[in-house]
Write a protein that holds these residues in place. Structure first.
Motif, mmCIF file in Angstrom:
data_model
loop_
_atom_site.group_PDB
_atom_site.id
_atom_site.type_symbol
_atom_site.label_atom_id
_atom_site.label_comp_id
_atom_site.label_asym_id
_atom_site.label_seq_id
_atom_site.Cartn_x
_atom_site.Cartn_y
_atom_site.Cartn_z
ATOM 1 N N HIS A 103 0.796 -1.223 0.000
ATOM 2 C CA HIS A 103 0.000 0.000 0.000
ATOM 3 C C HIS A 103 0.834 1.282 0.000
ATOM 4 O O HIS A 103 0.275 2.380 0.065
ATOM 5 N N VAL A 104 2.140 1.154 -0.032
ATOM 6 C CA VAL A 104 2.994 2.342 -0.127
ATOM 7 C C VAL A 104 2.623 3.122 -1.378
ATOM 8 O O VAL A 104 2.381 2.544 -2.440
ATOM 9 N N TYR A 105 2.595 4.439 -1.248
ATOM 10 C CA TYR A 105 2.223 5.265 -2.408
ATOM 11 C C TYR A 105 3.213 5.078 -3.548
ATOM 12 O O TYR A 105 4.430 5.121 -3.370
ATOM 13 N N ARG A 106 2.672 4.846 -4.737
ATOM 14 C CA ARG A 106 3.449 4.779 -5.965
ATOM 15 C C ARG A 106 2.699 5.592 -7.017
ATOM 16 O O ARG A 106 1.468 5.505 -7.108
ATOM 17 N N PRO A 107 3.389 6.342 -7.828
ATOM 18 C CA PRO A 107 2.698 7.123 -8.862
ATOM 19 C C PRO A 107 2.178 6.236 -9.988
ATOM 20 O O PRO A 107 2.616 5.093 -10.146
ATOM 21 N N ASP A 108 1.245 6.770 -10.751
ATOM 22 C CA ASP A 108 0.730 6.132 -11.963
ATOM 23 C C ASP A 108 0.218 4.714 -11.738
ATOM 24 O O ASP A 108 0.723 3.740 -12.329
ATOM 25 N N PRO A 109 -0.805 4.534 -10.894
ATOM 26 C CA PRO A 109 -1.367 3.191 -10.677
ATOM 27 C C PRO A 109 -2.036 2.654 -11.943
ATOM 28 O O PRO A 109 -2.434 3.432 -12.819
ATOM 29 N N PRO A 110 -2.158 1.342 -12.067
ATOM 30 C CA PRO A 110 -2.819 0.751 -13.241
ATOM 31 C C PRO A 110 -4.262 1.252 -13.356
ATOM 32 O O PRO A 110 -4.924 1.526 -12.357
ATOM 33 N N GLU A 111 -4.725 1.344 -14.600
ATOM 34 C CA GLU A 111 -6.070 1.869 -14.828
ATOM 35 C C GLU A 111 -7.112 0.784 -15.067
ATOM 36 O O GLU A 111 -8.296 1.088 -15.202
ATOM 37 N N ASN A 112 -6.701 -0.468 -15.124
ATOM 38 C CA ASN A 112 -7.648 -1.525 -15.476
ATOM 39 C C ASN A 112 -8.103 -2.350 -14.269
ATOM 40 O O ASN A 112 -8.573 -3.485 -14.421
#
Length: 293
Positions: free
Chosen positions: A127-136
């Protein structure tokens, strides 16, 4: 994944489409394909990559985008808390091969508290913040669509109140706005493996929703260990530890644990399977939820 990725001893029976298997072999330059196991969702092969490293190839039985969805989420994790992703298509998923033991082993061997802590640490890493998560990813409420639409008459007469209460809790939880983050959806003892870099989660569902849900599957595991999973003291201890370590509301964690167990029962009933295990755990999950602040 290694041997432990196959839950409850499922073995190779039927075989995947040869064309799909051949295309995967060519696409990723694979050799030494060895069938390992079959689950209700996919076939698993141990393979060798071009650099001579081992990998796990999954061929999905009902290609509905799960391969690409799981692949994109694994790629997003970059191996931090989850199995490494090497490639994916709608029909196939190629990941690292892990021979390590599962988290069920220490849990059954008197180290359940350490296993709980490992789950909490692992979910925190995912759950650590990461940019640009998957959109599907699949919306969590959509994931439960069949649960909301399930017919209570399929449940045993003596357990229908458990289903009704679980559905009521689900409506209450989903009607309250909450954080929406990418969720693994399959973090539980039998699907958490010991790699050289520590405990890692296996193949994800690929969901988008409340972070508390990623803890829910662990309450029903190790599978079949009634002295652990059905023990109210243990349920309380898990909720306490998860809430403290991850800063999530205890009542919400327990709500999703109960909903997940009831949904698991619905899926088993739809498949003509026994729900004895779910009925051993769900009443105590609901009792602890009712007593929670």
């Amino acid at each position: 994944m290694g041997r432990a990725c196959v839950r409850r001893g499922l073995k190779i029976g039927t075989q995947p489409n040869e064309t799909i298997l051949n295309k995967a072999t060519i696409r990723w330059s694979l050799s030494k394909l060895a069938p390992v196991a079959e689950t209700p969702s996919y076939w698993i092969y141990r393979v060798q990559r071009e650099d001579n490293s081992r990998a796990a190839l999954r061929i999905f039985k009902s290609p509905d985008g799960i391969g690409e969805r799981a692949g994109r989420l694994l790629e997003w994790y970059r191996g931090d808390g989850a199995v490494r992703h090497y490639g994916s298509t709608p029909e196939c998923l190629l990941t690292e091969w892990v021979e390590g033991t599962t988290l069920s082993v220490p849990a059954k061997d008197g180290k359940d508290a350490q296993a709980m802590s490992a789950i909490a640490n692992l979910v925190g890493m995912l759950h650590v913040y990461r940019p640009d998560p998957p959109e599907n990813l699949i919306d969590l409420r959509e994931h439960f669509a069949d649960f909301f639409a399930a017919d209570v008459r399929f449940w045993p007469d003596t357990a229908r109140d458990l289903f009704a209460r679980s559905v009521g809790i689900a409506y209450s939880v989903f009607d309250k706005p909450h954080a929406q983050i990418p969720l693994h959806g399959n973090v539980y003892h039998d699907d958490v493996f010991l790699a050289e870099r520590g405990w890692i989660a296996g193949i994800p569902v690929g969901l988008l929703g409340d972070p508390a849900y990623d803890l829910a599957p662990s309450f029903m595991h190790p599978w079949g260990e009634v002295k652990l999973a059905a023990n109210p003291t243990r349920i309380n201890a898990m909720a306490d530890l998860y809430s403290e370590k991850l800063g999530l509301k205890r009542k919400r964690i327990l709500a999703f644990a109960a909903i997940h167990a009831a949904n698991s029962a619905c899926k088993a009933l739809a498949a003509g399977e026994s729900i004895n295990w779910q009925l051993a755990v769900l009443p105590n999950l609901l009792a602890v939820y009712d007593a929670a602040d």
